[in-house]
Design an enzyme around this catalytic site. Sequence first.
Site, PDB file in Angstrom:
ATOM      1  N   HIS A 516      17.215  -8.843  -3.526  1.00  0.00           N
ATOM      2  CA  HIS A 516      16.168  -7.948  -3.011  1.00  0.00           C
ATOM      3  C   HIS A 516      16.793  -6.778  -2.244  1.00  0.00           C
ATOM      4  O   HIS A 516      16.529  -5.616  -2.544  1.00  0.00           O
ATOM      5  CB  HIS A 516      15.228  -8.750  -2.091  1.00  0.00           C
ATOM      6  CG  HIS A 516      14.145  -7.940  -1.454  1.00  0.00           C
ATOM      7  ND1 HIS A 516      12.837  -7.992  -1.859  1.00  0.00           N
ATOM      8  CD2 HIS A 516      14.171  -7.042  -0.433  1.00  0.00           C
ATOM      9  CE1 HIS A 516      12.107  -7.156  -1.130  1.00  0.00           C
ATOM     10  NE2 HIS A 516      12.898  -6.578  -0.240  1.00  0.00           N
ATOM     11  N   GLU A 517      17.618  -7.100  -1.273  1.00  0.00           N
ATOM     12  CA  GLU A 517      18.216  -6.038  -0.458  1.00  0.00           C
ATOM     13  C   GLU A 517      19.123  -5.158  -1.318  1.00  0.00           C
ATOM     14  O   GLU A 517      19.216  -3.948  -1.103  1.00  0.00           O
ATOM     15  CB  GLU A 517      18.993  -6.618   0.726  1.00  0.00           C
ATOM     16  CG  GLU A 517      18.134  -7.431   1.701  1.00  0.00           C
ATOM     17  CD  GLU A 517      16.899  -6.686   2.195  1.00  0.00           C
ATOM     18  OE1 GLU A 517      16.911  -5.452   2.209  1.00  0.00           O
ATOM     19  OE2 GLU A 517      15.908  -7.358   2.542  1.00  0.00           O
ATOM     20  N   HIS A 520      17.122  -2.401  -2.861  1.00  0.00           N
ATOM     21  CA  HIS A 520      16.954  -1.252  -1.962  1.00  0.00           C
ATOM     22  C   HIS A 520      18.241  -0.428  -1.948  1.00  0.00           C
ATOM     23  O   HIS A 520      18.221   0.794  -1.994  1.00  0.00           O
ATOM     24  CB  HIS A 520      16.664  -1.726  -0.535  1.00  0.00           C
ATOM     25  CG  HIS A 520      15.281  -2.253  -0.321  1.00  0.00           C
ATOM     26  ND1 HIS A 520      14.161  -1.535  -0.638  1.00  0.00           N
ATOM     27  CD2 HIS A 520      14.837  -3.425   0.209  1.00  0.00           C
ATOM     28  CE1 HIS A 520      13.080  -2.239  -0.319  1.00  0.00           C
ATOM     29  NE2 HIS A 520      13.466  -3.394   0.192  1.00  0.00           N
ATOM     30  N   GLU A 546       9.085  -0.873  -2.262  1.00  0.00           N
ATOM     31  CA  GLU A 546       9.588  -2.213  -2.604  1.00  0.00           C
ATOM     32  C   GLU A 546       9.760  -2.411  -4.112  1.00  0.00           C
ATOM     33  O   GLU A 546      10.059  -3.516  -4.559  1.00  0.00           O
ATOM     34  CB  GLU A 546       8.670  -3.299  -2.040  1.00  0.00           C
ATOM     35  CG  GLU A 546       8.589  -3.347  -0.517  1.00  0.00           C
ATOM     36  CD  GLU A 546       9.912  -3.726   0.161  1.00  0.00           C
ATOM     37  OE1 GLU A 546      10.726  -4.434  -0.463  1.00  0.00           O
ATOM     38  OE2 GLU A 546      10.125  -3.286   1.301  1.00  0.00           O
ATOM     39  N   ILE A 649      -2.139  -5.513  11.175  1.00  0.00           N
ATOM     40  CA  ILE A 649      -2.983  -4.312  11.158  1.00  0.00           C
ATOM     41  C   ILE A 649      -3.419  -3.865  12.546  1.00  0.00           C
ATOM     42  O   ILE A 649      -3.769  -2.707  12.726  1.00  0.00           O
ATOM     43  CB  ILE A 649      -4.218  -4.483  10.231  1.00  0.00           C
ATOM     44  CG1 ILE A 649      -5.208  -5.518  10.774  1.00  0.00           C
ATOM     45  CG2 ILE A 649      -3.787  -4.869   8.836  1.00  0.00           C
ATOM     46  CD1 ILE A 649      -6.567  -5.442  10.046  1.00  0.00           C
ATOM     47  N   GLY A 652       0.713  -3.811  14.380  1.00  0.00           N
ATOM     48  CA  GLY A 652       1.851  -3.315  13.602  1.00  0.00           C
ATOM     49  C   GLY A 652       1.453  -2.083  12.810  1.00  0.00           C
ATOM     50  O   GLY A 652       0.428  -1.463  13.070  1.00  0.00           O
ATOM     51  N   GLY A 653       2.233  -1.753  11.819  1.00  0.00           N
ATOM     52  CA  GLY A 653       2.014  -0.502  11.113  1.00  0.00           C
ATOM     53  C   GLY A 653       1.261  -0.624   9.797  1.00  0.00           C
ATOM     54  O   GLY A 653       1.306   0.280   8.977  1.00  0.00           O
ATOM     55  N   TYR A 654       0.587  -1.747   9.577  1.00  0.00           N
ATOM     56  CA  TYR A 654      -0.010  -1.990   8.260  1.00  0.00           C
ATOM     57  C   TYR A 654      -1.481  -1.611   8.138  1.00  0.00           C
ATOM     58  O   TYR A 654      -2.113  -1.966   7.157  1.00  0.00           O
ATOM     59  CB  TYR A 654       0.145  -3.465   7.880  1.00  0.00           C
ATOM     60  CG  TYR A 654       1.522  -3.825   7.400  1.00  0.00           C
ATOM     61  CD1 TYR A 654       1.797  -3.945   6.041  1.00  0.00           C
ATOM     62  CD2 TYR A 654       2.554  -4.036   8.303  1.00  0.00           C
ATOM     63  CE1 TYR A 654       3.057  -4.268   5.594  1.00  0.00           C
ATOM     64  CE2 TYR A 654       3.831  -4.358   7.867  1.00  0.00           C
ATOM     65  CZ  TYR A 654       4.082  -4.476   6.516  1.00  0.00           C
ATOM     66  OH  TYR A 654       5.326  -4.789   6.073  1.00  0.00           O
TER      67      TYR A 654
HETATM   68 ZN   LIG Z   1      12.281  -4.957   0.956  1.00  0.00          ZN
END
Ligand SMILES: [Zn+2]
Length: 732
Positions: A516-517, A520, A546, A649, A652-654
């Site tokens: 995964h990383e 990115h 993502e 939400i 946080g930033g969602y």
């Molecule tokens: Zn990720």
Amino acid sequence: MSPSAAALPEILRGEGLPAFEAITPDAVSAHIPVLIAELEAELTALEQQLEAQLAAAGPLLSWSAVLDPLQRLGERLRWSWGAVSHLNGVCNSPELRQAHAGQQAAVVSFGNRAGQSQVIYRALQRLEQQHAAAAPGAAGHLDGTQQRILAAELRDMQLRGVGLSGAQQEAFNAASQELAELSTRFGNQVLDATNGWTLLLREPAEVEGLPESLRGQLAQAARAAGDTDATAEAGPWLLGLDMPRYAPFLKYSRRRDLRERVYRAHVSRASGQGEASCVGAGGDGPAPAEPLNNWPLIERILTLRGEQAQRLGYATWADVSLAAKMADSQSAVEQLLEELRAAALPVARQELDALRAIARRHEAPEADDLQPWDVSFWAEQLRQESFDLDSEALRPYFPLPRVLDGLFALCGRLFGITIEPADGEAPVWHPDVRFFRIREGAGSAAGEPIAAFYLDPYSRPGSKRGGAWMDECLVRSRRPDGTPVLPVAYLICNQSPPVGDTPSLMTFEEVETLFHEFGHGLQHMLTTVERPQAAGINNVEWDAVELPSQFMENWCYDRATLLGMARHWQSGEPLPESEFSKLQAARTFMGGSATLRQVHFSLVDLRLHSQWHPGCGQSPEQLRRALAEGTTVLAPIDEDAFLCSFGHIFAGGYAAGYYSYKWAEVLSADAFSAFEEVGLENESQIRDTGRRFRDTVLSLGGSLDPKAVFEAFRGRQPSSEALIRHSGLVAV
Ligand SMILES: [Zn+2]
């Protein structure tokens, strides 16, 4: 950079690979203020220059007079503060933490000043007007990448309220301040409610079914709370509502009454009711204090966000959120959520029936009255009966060196690159850190270096932050003299270190995390965009970022990739076929319920930020419960006040962005399905498709609309079909 850059203190050097050992706590405290003062002065000078240019009805304002100096200012701060923050994450010490915290406010305040500069905003607007008036190729006309960069800068400044004036701006700033405080309070109350509830278990019968490791954890919590003699075998055991204790307790405890009690406490956290809403309630702690109640905060936050949206010229906060995302509109998001909901609901119902059936086979009294606190427990029983995947037992098949070989070979095969060790060629912050170079061309055709990365794989409790992440060390760009700056990434994981001659043996989840990383990292490193504001992951919409990471995870389930790398570190035996099948089965186990849960959260979030307002005639909770009818298979119990702990939400930033998880999964699954369509064993087609993925998704970064990038790769707009299939939601 001035020619004397080499003589500067390391923190102020601003380019090249950082010499980490020179970035000491003392250096941070001494030099960051110098940097900020310099940047402040440069920003002021830039503002004065632009002010003069805007006032003069003279020649056109140029990109290089506005965006380039702005980028250089931002890059100097990013380089220096990025290195400090990086070390704060991977080589923490009380001294460094203090030095970092001591400078944070100044760094944030500089960012705010630049982001809210009226002069810069007007200069950007001027560039936009000039572009609109210029024919392609004429002076003032911008290319596509420049247009995207400019639009994003303008939008971000507008969302900070820079376009407002007078009373409107004052009200906006006051509401922003209040929203920040409310978010912090919301998060703190969730934390206090979580920590305020404990239950001390003294009888062995009360821990029946719990694995040894969990009993050890509960005994350790009891010791920390004062029961110094507590042991895993004899207790006492202290239960709490934090995830590491709560989730496995629900999964393993055979005591249905205790599962019910801890569940009720968990879902009623910070809601002004129930056991978990009073600090100290439910255990042997101090006497109950003020009930923690997030309901008033929720209404206030939603009200303020609605007002902020209108000040900014949007109808709702959901529109504000979507202004900076790949999803065009609420209806596009709702359509996707509905597709997933329709596919997941019948499967989730079947899954619940399967749990009732296994409870019945075990003659459990709850078989005909299955409640939310029974779900995890029976799901775990069913999982063990269907395929007992022992993730610990797989570790010997995933030694880190082999996994890296497999990952690098896959990247060579798909993207035509060569990844080779370059240890010793760059300063590192810890002896375990590795350095690698990426070259153009695979195998014997390997040519020019195009990028590099650090890999810091092992956990170091006490000095390294948990979790895994990719971060930018250097961003692709060109120096003023035209020479290229190659991108460099930090790849950070937290797996177990080697012991003696035994290499680091990874769980399958850790392998997935590494892939995964690395996804990115590939987007950061294989970018071909030369403007740093849109290179790599920069300027990629949040709900699309993502895509490369989750795309890479898919390869962990590809037979050839997985069986090619999974070999026992001593015997060299390949991973048994039966274990591979279990990994496949585990991927979709309870997949309907998991999808439905995410759809429920996403839809509640979106509707609260688009439909709810103080005079709408229902409470946020009533809105959630109405949605639950179509998005849950077990209705929320009366005490269920999930919104009061929905920190994503409200703390946080969602906000109006929770859907992004599923949105990005649709993209990554659909991208992977392009490889499935040509046949995963069809080498030449896989190679061509891989190159196309590299030339579009990995290469174009934020230079192009993500819908156009996706279409350039896939030949059409994204479809949820592949995700629905991969999640096990269709009969095959
Ligand atoms: Zn990720």
